[in-house]
Motif scaffolding. Structure first.
Motif, PDB file in Angstrom:
ATOM      1  N   VAL B  46      56.789  36.070   8.921  1.00  0.00           N
ATOM      2  CA  VAL B  46      56.732  34.701   8.402  1.00  0.00           C
ATOM      3  C   VAL B  46      57.328  34.664   6.994  1.00  0.00           C
ATOM      4  CG1 VAL B  46      54.773  33.937   9.811  1.00  0.00           C
ATOM      5  CG2 VAL B  46      54.339  35.068   7.613  1.00  0.00           C
ATOM      6  N   GLN B  47      57.680  33.443   6.565  1.00  0.00           N
ATOM      7  CA  GLN B  47      58.297  33.272   5.251  1.00  0.00           C
ATOM      8  C   GLN B  47      57.265  32.974   4.174  1.00  0.00           C
ATOM      9  OE1 GLN B  47      61.829  30.660   5.655  1.00  0.00           O
ATOM     10  NE2 GLN B  47      61.698  31.015   7.851  1.00  0.00           N
ATOM     11  N   PRO B  69      57.795  36.503   1.881  1.00  0.00           N
ATOM     12  CA  PRO B  69      58.011  36.974   3.252  1.00  0.00           C
ATOM     13  C   PRO B  69      56.976  38.038   3.612  1.00  0.00           C
ATOM     14  CG  PRO B  69      60.023  37.165   1.920  1.00  0.00           C
ATOM     15  CD  PRO B  69      58.915  36.873   0.978  1.00  0.00           C
ATOM     16  N   LEU B  70      56.463  37.949   4.833  1.00  0.00           N
ATOM     17  CA  LEU B  70      55.427  38.887   5.286  1.00  0.00           C
ATOM     18  C   LEU B  70      55.666  39.230   6.754  1.00  0.00           C
ATOM     19  CD1 LEU B  70      52.496  36.775   3.809  1.00  0.00           C
ATOM     20  CD2 LEU B  70      53.097  39.063   2.985  1.00  0.00           C
ATOM     21  N   PHE B 112      59.465  33.213  10.591  1.00  0.00           N
ATOM     22  CA  PHE B 112      60.784  33.827  10.468  1.00  0.00           C
ATOM     23  C   PHE B 112      61.207  34.194  11.891  1.00  0.00           C
ATOM     24  CE2 PHE B 112      63.716  37.401   9.891  1.00  0.00           C
ATOM     25  CZ  PHE B 112      64.682  36.769   9.120  1.00  0.00           C
TER      26      PHE B 112
END
Lengths: 139, 139, 139
Positions: B46-47, B69-70, B112
């Protein structure tokens, strides 16, 4: 690796009781439904947690206790027979208010709320002592 | 505990859209396929993320926002009806470049890339207010 | 989003070999059973881990190596064809003796003990290059 094709004819959703023990609830459920083999996935929150880490050199579990409310971000486990009784091998990822995450083998935890999906397999699965790891493994 | 045996006749793989919201995508999918009860497992990246922790004393969610971001190392959740609409109760374990891990109730996150397995159950599941926890629980 | 209804007629429990590589074991299993599409869930412990984080700006994976024993608190992944071979896209949440948790894309890890549930789908799933993310995605 060792593996087995499994057949499943029963699956369940379980809501764990506030105040009960997370792992014991799953084992009681398995006893109630005569489940001797299953895979489960769960989420929720606990009021405290006793988390174990296996010392691969000394071949002993080390315990860490978190006496605080925690989210159960992810819980993965399975049910197999250990000495003739259903044992719920339970791993969990927990988290604090800051988002900081803690994880490991979940020995015990007081349920705040718990939602579990359990897929029961038709044939029993048994844990037996493994000499290499000194753990009770299946297959 | 409370529990229910469930029947499942449909299961799906879902690829979430880049830029969309992680949880909303799952709820939109549920609406498209008329799913009123399901269990899901997911992974991806994900962002950013809005992660919630439930304050068990004050009975309120506390939010932490990670604007970075992760990876989504693990995501576990379920779909049930809340006020008549499919609600995707979503927990997730996220991680940073260092490997540091963050986790909790995933309220929102910009996708993402996301890969999801969803198992739909035949009978609807409904969330209702629980007085002990002040949460909307099922069963 | 993109999605596909899937059919599954085979499911398995797999016990990973001590000393083998976690992801390679899953891919070898997929080859042995001619599995070209699957979802899996796993738990256990590893002797070390090579964890990847995807840099969403530079579109490159960054690696972090943990050369220490770790619990596998949760592992989520799926099998799809990448260049014609089964690839096990594997994410994991690991933990240290303190309970501290680490997570990400699991490229490699030496198995201490591993318990895996794999649900094989009947139709193959293929990864193809996605221009937006520069990743190989399915559907």
């Amino acid at each position: 690796m060792n593996y087995r094709e499994v057949e499943s004819s029963r699956e369940f959703l379980v809501s764990l009781d506030n105040g009960a023990d997370w792992r014991e609830e799953i084992e009681e459920f398995a006893e109630l439904e005569d489940i001797e083999s299953a895979w489960f996935n769960a989420m929720g929150a606990v009021q405290d947690a006793d988390v174990w880490f296996y010392d691969q050199d000394d071949k002993e579990y080390r315990s860490v206790t978190f006496d605080e409310p925690l989210e159960v971000a992810a819980c993965v486990g399975n049910v197999a027979l250990l000495d003739g009784e259903p044992f719920a091998h339970t791993h969990a990822v927990l988290s604090r208010r800051s988002g900081q995450s803690l994880a490991g083998h979940l020995n015990a935890a007081t349920v705040f709320a718990g939602e579990v999906y359990i897929r029961a397999f038709d044939d029993p699965l048994e844990r037996e002592h493994d000499d290499v790891t000194d753990l009770d493994l299946w297959l």
